[in-house]
Write a protein that holds these residues in place. Structure first.
Motif, mmCIF file in Angstrom:
data_model
loop_
_atom_site.group_PDB
_atom_site.id
_atom_site.type_symbol
_atom_site.label_atom_id
_atom_site.label_comp_id
_atom_site.label_asym_id
_atom_site.label_seq_id
_atom_site.Cartn_x
_atom_site.Cartn_y
_atom_site.Cartn_z
ATOM 1 N N THR A 91 -13.438 -1.537 1.573
ATOM 2 C CA THR A 91 -14.250 -0.327 1.185
ATOM 3 C C THR A 91 -14.387 0.229 -0.291
ATOM 4 O OG1 THR A 91 -12.311 1.057 1.547
ATOM 5 C CG2 THR A 91 -13.621 0.653 3.577
ATOM 6 N N SER A 92 -15.131 0.937 -0.539
ATOM 7 C CA SER A 92 -15.052 1.437 -2.178
ATOM 8 C C SER A 92 -13.745 1.850 -2.545
ATOM 9 C CB SER A 92 -16.194 2.523 -2.226
ATOM 10 O OG SER A 92 -17.626 2.118 -1.966
ATOM 11 N N ALA A 93 -13.194 2.404 -1.929
ATOM 12 C CA ALA A 93 -11.784 3.252 -2.160
ATOM 13 C C ALA A 93 -10.755 1.951 -2.407
ATOM 14 C CB ALA A 93 -11.160 3.850 -1.108
ATOM 15 N N GLU A 94 -10.938 0.585 -1.753
ATOM 16 C CA GLU A 94 -9.991 -0.276 -2.115
ATOM 17 C C GLU A 94 -10.176 -1.334 -3.116
ATOM 18 O OE1 GLU A 94 -8.281 -1.335 2.677
ATOM 19 O OE2 GLU A 94 -10.522 -1.603 2.137
ATOM 20 N N VAL A 95 -11.598 -1.147 -3.483
ATOM 21 C CA VAL A 95 -12.021 -2.209 -4.463
ATOM 22 C C VAL A 95 -11.557 -2.105 -5.669
ATOM 23 C CG1 VAL A 95 -13.969 -2.831 -5.720
ATOM 24 C CG2 VAL A 95 -14.416 -2.326 -3.289
ATOM 25 N N PRO A 96 -11.197 -1.098 -6.376
ATOM 26 C CA PRO A 96 -10.418 -0.804 -7.785
ATOM 27 C C PRO A 96 -8.990 -1.537 -7.730
ATOM 28 C CG PRO A 96 -11.261 1.324 -7.097
ATOM 29 C CD PRO A 96 -11.553 0.680 -5.829
ATOM 30 N N ALA A 97 -8.442 -1.451 -6.619
ATOM 31 C CA ALA A 97 -7.000 -1.877 -6.212
ATOM 32 C C ALA A 97 -7.320 -3.775 -6.271
ATOM 33 C CB ALA A 97 -6.402 -1.540 -5.142
ATOM 34 N N PHE A 98 -8.409 -3.987 -5.566
ATOM 35 C CA PHE A 98 -8.801 -5.384 -5.614
ATOM 36 C C PHE A 98 -9.162 -6.002 -6.826
ATOM 37 C CE2 PHE A 98 -12.273 -8.511 -5.478
ATOM 38 C CZ PHE A 98 -11.761 -9.465 -5.019
ATOM 39 N N LEU A 99 -9.959 -5.227 -7.628
ATOM 40 C CA LEU A 99 -10.386 -5.855 -9.029
ATOM 41 C C LEU A 99 -9.547 -5.845 -9.969
ATOM 42 C CD1 LEU A 99 -13.951 -3.760 -8.989
ATOM 43 C CD2 LEU A 99 -13.623 -6.330 -8.604
ATOM 44 N N ARG A 100 -8.377 -5.042 -9.808
ATOM 45 C CA ARG A 100 -7.272 -4.949 -10.771
ATOM 46 C C ARG A 100 -6.524 -6.387 -10.849
ATOM 47 N NH1 ARG A 100 -5.914 0.110 -8.963
ATOM 48 N NH2 ARG A 100 -7.430 1.579 -10.145
ATOM 49 N N PHE A 101 -6.974 -7.129 -9.777
ATOM 50 C CA PHE A 101 -6.098 -8.542 -9.739
ATOM 51 C C PHE A 101 -7.019 -9.744 -10.663
ATOM 52 C CE2 PHE A 101 -4.239 -7.047 -5.798
ATOM 53 C CZ PHE A 101 -2.764 -7.782 -5.864
ATOM 54 N N VAL A 102 -8.074 -9.306 -10.501
ATOM 55 C CA VAL A 102 -9.340 -10.269 -11.063
ATOM 56 C C VAL A 102 -9.853 -9.825 -12.184
ATOM 57 C CG1 VAL A 102 -9.677 -11.428 -8.885
ATOM 58 C CG2 VAL A 102 -11.142 -9.435 -9.508
ATOM 59 N N GLN A 103 -9.943 -8.886 -12.809
ATOM 60 C CA GLN A 103 -10.738 -8.561 -13.968
ATOM 61 C C GLN A 103 -10.243 -7.121 -14.543
ATOM 62 O OE1 GLN A 103 -14.652 -8.011 -11.893
ATOM 63 N NE2 GLN A 103 -14.783 -5.992 -12.493
ATOM 64 N N LEU B 279 -0.260 2.791 -7.880
ATOM 65 C CA LEU B 279 -1.049 1.534 -8.171
ATOM 66 C C LEU B 279 -0.626 0.493 -7.541
ATOM 67 C CD1 LEU B 279 -2.188 2.298 -11.857
ATOM 68 C CD2 LEU B 279 -3.626 2.600 -9.815
ATOM 69 N N GLN B 280 0.649 0.139 -7.869
ATOM 70 C CA GLN B 280 1.297 -1.004 -7.084
ATOM 71 C C GLN B 280 1.219 -1.077 -5.671
ATOM 72 O OE1 GLN B 280 5.229 -2.042 -9.036
ATOM 73 N NE2 GLN B 280 5.736 -3.113 -7.046
ATOM 74 N N GLU B 281 1.303 0.008 -5.077
ATOM 75 C CA GLU B 281 1.284 -0.055 -3.630
ATOM 76 C C GLU B 281 0.012 -0.442 -3.157
ATOM 77 O OE1 GLU B 281 2.412 3.926 -2.085
ATOM 78 O OE2 GLU B 281 4.657 3.609 -2.823
ATOM 79 N N GLN B 282 -1.175 0.455 -3.696
ATOM 80 C CA GLN B 282 -2.282 -0.230 -3.580
ATOM 81 C C GLN B 282 -2.893 -1.578 -3.605
ATOM 82 O OE1 GLN B 282 -5.089 2.345 -5.711
ATOM 83 N NE2 GLN B 282 -4.950 4.293 -4.606
ATOM 84 N N MET B 283 -2.415 -2.199 -4.593
ATOM 85 C CA MET B 283 -2.686 -3.631 -4.894
ATOM 86 C C MET B 283 -1.850 -4.452 -3.827
ATOM 87 S SD MET B 283 -2.473 -3.873 -9.007
ATOM 88 C CE MET B 283 -2.942 -5.284 -9.281
ATOM 89 N N GLN B 284 -0.637 -3.870 -3.701
ATOM 90 C CA GLN B 284 0.120 -4.719 -2.430
ATOM 91 C C GLN B 284 -0.434 -4.744 -1.118
ATOM 92 O OE1 GLN B 284 3.921 -2.731 -3.081
ATOM 93 N NE2 GLN B 284 4.855 -4.759 -3.886
ATOM 94 N N ARG B 285 -1.292 -3.300 -0.956
ATOM 95 C CA ARG B 285 -1.840 -3.259 0.491
ATOM 96 C C ARG B 285 -3.074 -4.304 0.445
ATOM 97 N NH1 ARG B 285 -0.953 2.116 0.525
ATOM 98 N NH2 ARG B 285 -2.848 2.849 -0.614
ATOM 99 N N VAL B 286 -3.637 -4.246 -0.546
ATOM 100 C CA VAL B 286 -5.024 -5.205 -0.629
ATOM 101 C C VAL B 286 -4.735 -6.682 -0.400
ATOM 102 C CG1 VAL B 286 -6.962 -6.011 -2.107
ATOM 103 C CG2 VAL B 286 -6.473 -3.758 -1.670
ATOM 104 N N PHE B 287 -3.433 -6.916 -1.286
ATOM 105 C CA PHE B 287 -3.157 -8.495 -1.130
ATOM 106 C C PHE B 287 -2.749 -8.746 0.070
ATOM 107 C CE2 PHE B 287 -0.329 -11.996 -2.087
ATOM 108 C CZ PHE B 287 -1.298 -12.734 -2.764
ATOM 109 N N THR B 288 -1.949 -7.889 0.879
ATOM 110 C CA THR B 288 -1.495 -8.215 2.166
ATOM 111 C C THR B 288 -2.526 -8.427 3.019
ATOM 112 O OG1 THR B 288 0.345 -6.626 1.554
ATOM 113 C CG2 THR B 288 -0.054 -7.368 3.945
ATOM 114 N N ARG B 289 -3.714 -7.704 2.829
ATOM 115 C CA ARG B 289 -4.785 -7.827 3.770
ATOM 116 C C ARG B 289 -5.513 -9.217 3.466
ATOM 117 N NH1 ARG B 289 -9.730 -3.474 4.231
ATOM 118 N NH2 ARG B 289 -11.051 -4.832 5.371
ATOM 119 N N LEU B 290 -5.644 -9.437 2.196
ATOM 120 C CA LEU B 290 -6.144 -10.766 1.690
ATOM 121 C C LEU B 290 -5.414 -11.844 2.497
ATOM 122 C CD1 LEU B 290 -7.062 -10.179 -1.957
ATOM 123 C CD2 LEU B 290 -8.649 -10.298 0.224
#
Lengths: 526, 406
Positions: free
Chosen positions: B227-239, B319-330
């Motif tokens: 979702t749009s709310a999760e995208v910033p956390a995802f994008l912090r991994f890649v760009q 921020l770290q928690e958000q990134m962890q959540r996204v990564f766990t989902r991936l």
């Protein structure tokens, strides 16, 4: 036997070649070739003159007796200064009391006027044509030529075709002597050389060749002499005859001579190492050699701040190519290369073109021709009506054509923009060249799209770089490229930085300016 | 033969070639075109391909008759559909059945319906790459519904669906809630070792088209969407990211409004992903550095050096928690959309060649260490919450900062 030339003769190739190799002699027009001596009998002299000037109502024969000796004054009434003739010629002659009436004695009496004596009948004819009074004395061989001419002409006016806001405003007029004076008052040096010669066996117009000795390349003057000597024509009415007959590439759409009506621009050209021609009866001077970029530089560039010249010159260069290519690019983009147009613009153009019954090329040719017709009508009609016609044509006919779905608004904008762009070009010669070249570009764009424009553009560039004006490459200093000349090409460097004349004119003295760069005074000195 | 004749012959030949090569063959007047702005690709129940096209209707677009900005918004385009066994066949039949030729050079969006995307969009990629009519800057978009629904939704105030979709995705890119999924970018990701491209996701709502995060692809198949709310956390991994917002619940117990949040605007972040190889064990170290500013303080909060430090730590943790959540989902989806495999390939190509075929099995078990540090900037004139100056006695506000703000 006089040969009669008919159009039938031009059907035969051999006849054409024969005519080219053996042109008809035009010297029968020439009144100046008769080297017969003037006889001492007045009646015989007058008979010869009257025979030559038969059916010339403006030639006057004033008979009078000076101390009992018959004297005849011959002149063209409209070409002499009546007051000066009355005051300095007629009155001294009627009061003549110095003994024997001879030509030398008369010459002494008329010392307030420029006089010369001649013994040839041809000189008499030339003098009459030049507005001089010919005095013939019975019993005296020869004649006295008295210079009291006053040709009708207008006063010096401001430049209409090359106006500037700053700088001098004077323009040439039709009088050669006045035009020479306008140049001489700006170039007060003995190094300004003025060579005159007669042009046109019938018109006998005086042509002046001007150059600055010590600056101009001597072989350039020699080349000019040679080209002028080749001219054999009965009449010179305007400078264009001379331009076409001394041209380097007569079939090129680009003019390889430059005309200006500004004395200041002529003087600037002379100081660059160019030569100029002035022709009596023509309010313009011809300057050679000429380069392409000089057609895009205005006198205003040199009279304003050098920083303002930079954007204006770049604008003019952009406008030159825009006026040439805008209609053809529009055709190519709408007929072939729609993928290069931004999407919203293409949608708008498509919507505009919806319902127009003609293909883009027909629309463009029609609009362009209508624009040219309006331009021509505006020029030919009296100025006040001409402006009205332009306004009516541009606003009313243009709007009506759009509303009637004959042309699209985009096409009107493009043709109008190209027209406006052409008005920014200072040289009328380049404007006319563009008017000619627009059509082949439009046709090639309608056949081949951008590929055609590029192909024809390459042909044009190849042609332009192959041109030479009196030995100087037309595209100099771009091709061949010369970095130092860039100071007066796209930009106009400040005067203290332009310390050399343009190299492509091959002046014998390149140094123009030794002024150091201005600097603010140091604190110590204040 | 004289030289003059040669010249004429050569000139005539050149002119003949010039005009003969392409003369008028490609001529197509602008009003003979159907300008296609968007293409939707769906897969029907019977496994056929349905193509939906948005075509400009010149009579109703913003033309001269309607005046600038006076076109009929609902009728600016026409939508045509065609079904075929393949994408190219459907497009070909559509071209035959619509008056005027379809002109795809200005197509700016390609929408993939969910059903088609799940079964693999790689079927369309070769056609879209190979066909010269399409531009590689056209935007790829995926939707969880059908492409035809999306292309018939309202797009007010825009005139054209294609423009509206592009505009929404570009707005999302500026706020790091969407990815740049133009054909060129998508293909670059698709051809990376990770083989896991991402695509902007749009949905249909009552109000019209809305952005809905990004779609995750494994090879060419649509796997999941963030979702749009999760995208910033995802994008912090890649760009690098920019202008994202995050709200953390207030912890101030003194105020009655303790349930309100403290909002930060994260101005920018930069991420370094470093693979750490120890024998057979591969871990990844994700180092995030960024800058943020306070958008809104909790009621009664007083910014002091101590509170700033506390807020920074709180923000880093969130921020770290958000990134962890996204990564766990991936990891759960087994989609390496964070492109760790690319990082490993660049760092150690030989090791990657050994691992390439086992990466699918390897990825769900990867350990990641995070180091997130975001600096809070002290921008603006208002350093403290306005209600700090409130007192029931009506005392005047403190003059100056008095140490209230660092």
């Amino acid at each position: 036997m006089k040969r009669k030339t008919t159009w039938l003769q031009f059907r035969s190739k051999s006849k054409r070649r024969s005519l080219r190799n053996h042109p008809q002699d035009i010297s029968f027009w020439n009144v100046s070739d008769d080297h017969t001596e003037v006889p001492s009998e007045l009646q015989q002299s007058l008979a010869w003159i009257q025979d030559e000037w038969a059916k010339c109502a403006d030639v006057q024969y004033q008979h009078l007796h000076v101390q009992g000796v018959p004297v005849c004054l011959v002149f063209i009434n409209n070409l002499i200064d009546q007051d000066a003739a009355q005051r300095a010629l007629m009155e001294p002659l009627t009061r003549y009391e110095q003994g024997q009436v001879t030509l030398p004695a008369l010459k002494d009496t008329l010392n307030a006027l420029m006089t010369e004596d001649t013994s040839q009948i041809s000189a008499i004819h030339q003098a009459i044509a030049a507005g001089k009074v010919v005095a013939l004395v019975d019993g005296q061989s020869g004649a006295l030529l008295v210079d009291v001419n006053k040709f009708p002409g207008r006063a010096i006016e401001t430049s209409q075709n090359e106006p500037t806001i700053q700088g001098p405003q004077e323009a040439f007029i039709e009088s050669l002597q006045t035009n020479l004076a306008l140049i001489r008052k700006r170039l007060r040096t003995s190094k300004l050389k003025i060579e005159t010669m007669q042009m046109g066996t019938k018109t006998n117009v005086q042509l002046a060749l001007l150059y600055v000795e010590g600056i101009v390349k001597p072989s350039l003057v020699e080349e000019a002499h040679q080209r002028l000597q080749r001219i054999q024509i009965d009449g010179i009415i305007s400078s264009n005859e001379i331009r076409e007959m001394i041209d380097d590439a007569p079939f090129s759409p680009f003019r390889l001579t430059e005309v200006t009506e500004r004395p200041d621009r002529t003087v600037a050209g002379l100081l660059q190492g160019r030569i100029c021609f002035l022709i009596d009866g023509t309010p313009t001077s011809i300057a050679v050699p000429v380069v392409f970029v000089s057609g895009l530089s205005s006198a205003e560039d040199y009279y304003g701040h050098f920083m303002t010249a930079l954007p204006l010159r770049i604008l003019r260069h952009a406008m030159y190519w825009s006026s040439l290519l805008l209609p053809s690019l529009y055709i190519a983009l709408l007929s072939y290369n729609q993928d290069l147009v931004p999407t919203p613009l293409l949608i708008s153009l498509e919507a505009q073109h919806e319902g127009i019954p003609f293909p883009t090329i027909v629309e463009a040719l029609g609009m362009q021709t209508a624009f040219e017709a309006l331009r021509e009508a505006g020029l030919r009609l009296p100025r006040t009506i001409g402006q009205s016609v332009s306004i009516v044509g541009a606003l009313i006919i243009g709007d009506a054509a759009v509303n009637a779905s004959i042309v699209s608004p985009g096409m009107v904008i493009v043709v109008a923009a190209a027209g406006v762009a052409s008005y920014t070009i200072p040289s009328q010669d380049l404007v006319n060249t563009n008017r000619i070249l627009q059509y082949p570009f439009m046709i090639v764009a309608s056949l081949l799209g951008l590929y055609g424009i590029v192909a024809l553009g390459l042909v044009l560039v190849i042609h332009m770089v192959s041109l030479r004006s009196f030995g100087v490459p037309y595209m100099a200093p771009l091709a061949p490229f010369s970095w130092p000349e860039m100071r007066d090409t796209f930009i106009r460097a400040p005067w203290w930085a332009m310390n050399q004349r343009p190299r492509f004119y091959e002046s014998v003295n390149l140094t123009r300016n030794r002024t150091p760069k201005p600097s603010s005074p140091s604190r110590d000195s204040t | 033969m004289k030289m003059g004749h040669h010249r004429w012959i050569v000139s005539a030949l050149l002119m003949g070639i010039l005009f003969g090569l392409s003369g008028c063959k490609d001529l197509r007047e602008v009003d003979d075109l159907n300008i296609v702005l968007a293409i939707g690709i769906d897969e029907t129940q019977d496994q056929r391909i349905r193509v939906t096209t948005e075509i400009v209707d010149p009579a109703n677009s913003r033309g001269p008759g309607s005046g600038a900005g006076m076109g009929k918004r609902d009728e600016a385009t026409i939508t045509r559909q065609q079904t075929g066994s393949t994408l190219e066949e459907a497009v070909g039949i559509l071209d035959e059945r619509v008056p005027r030729r379809l002109f795809f050079a200005h197509n700016s969006v390609i929408v993939f319906g969910q059903n088609y995307a799940i079964h693999g969009i790689d079927r369309a990629l070769d056609y879209l790459e190979r066909n010269r009519s399409y531009r590689r800057n056209q935007l790829f978009v995926v939707t969880d519904g059908t492409a035809s629904d999306l292309m018939t939704s309202s797009v007010t105030p825009e005139f054209y669906h294609a423009m509206a979709m592009r505009s929404l995705v570009e707005q999302g890119m500026h706020k790091s809630t969407a990815v740049n999924s133009t054909q060129l970018n998508f293909m670059k990701q698709y051809l990376r070792p990770s083989h896991t491209p991402t695509m902007a996701c749009l949905e249909t709502a009552k109000s019209g088209i809305i952005p809905d995060g990004i779609g995750l692809f494994d090879r060419g198949q649509y796997k999941d969407h963030l979702t749009s709310a999760e995208v910033p956390a995802f994008l912090r991994f890649v760009q690098d990211t920019q202008q994202t917002e995050i709200t953390i619940p207030c912890t101030n117990k003194e105020t009655s409004q303790g349930d309100m949040g403290q909002t930060y605007r994260i101005l920018r972040t930069h991420t370094n992903v470093i693979p750490q190889i120890r024998g057979k064990e591969i871990r990844f170290f994700v180092k995030v550095r960024g800058q943020a500013e306070i958008e809104r303080l909790c009621p009664g909060s007083k910014p002091t050096p101590q509170t700033y430090s506390k807020w920074e730590i709180q923000l880093d943790h969130t921020l770290q928690e958000q990134m962890q959540r996204v990564f766990t989902r991936l990891q759960k989806d087994d989609v390496d959309s964070v492109h760790f495999s690319d990082v490993l390939y660049k760092r150690n190509p030989i090791l990657w060649q050994q691992l390439a075929h086992q990466w699918k099995a390897f990825f769900p078990h990867i350990q990641v260490t995070y180091d997130v540090q975001v600096q809070l900037l002290r921008h603006g004139l208002a350093s403290k919450s306005p209600d700090v100056e409130y007192s029931p006695e009506g005392l005047p506000p403190h003059a100056g900062r008095e140490g209230a703000s660092p």
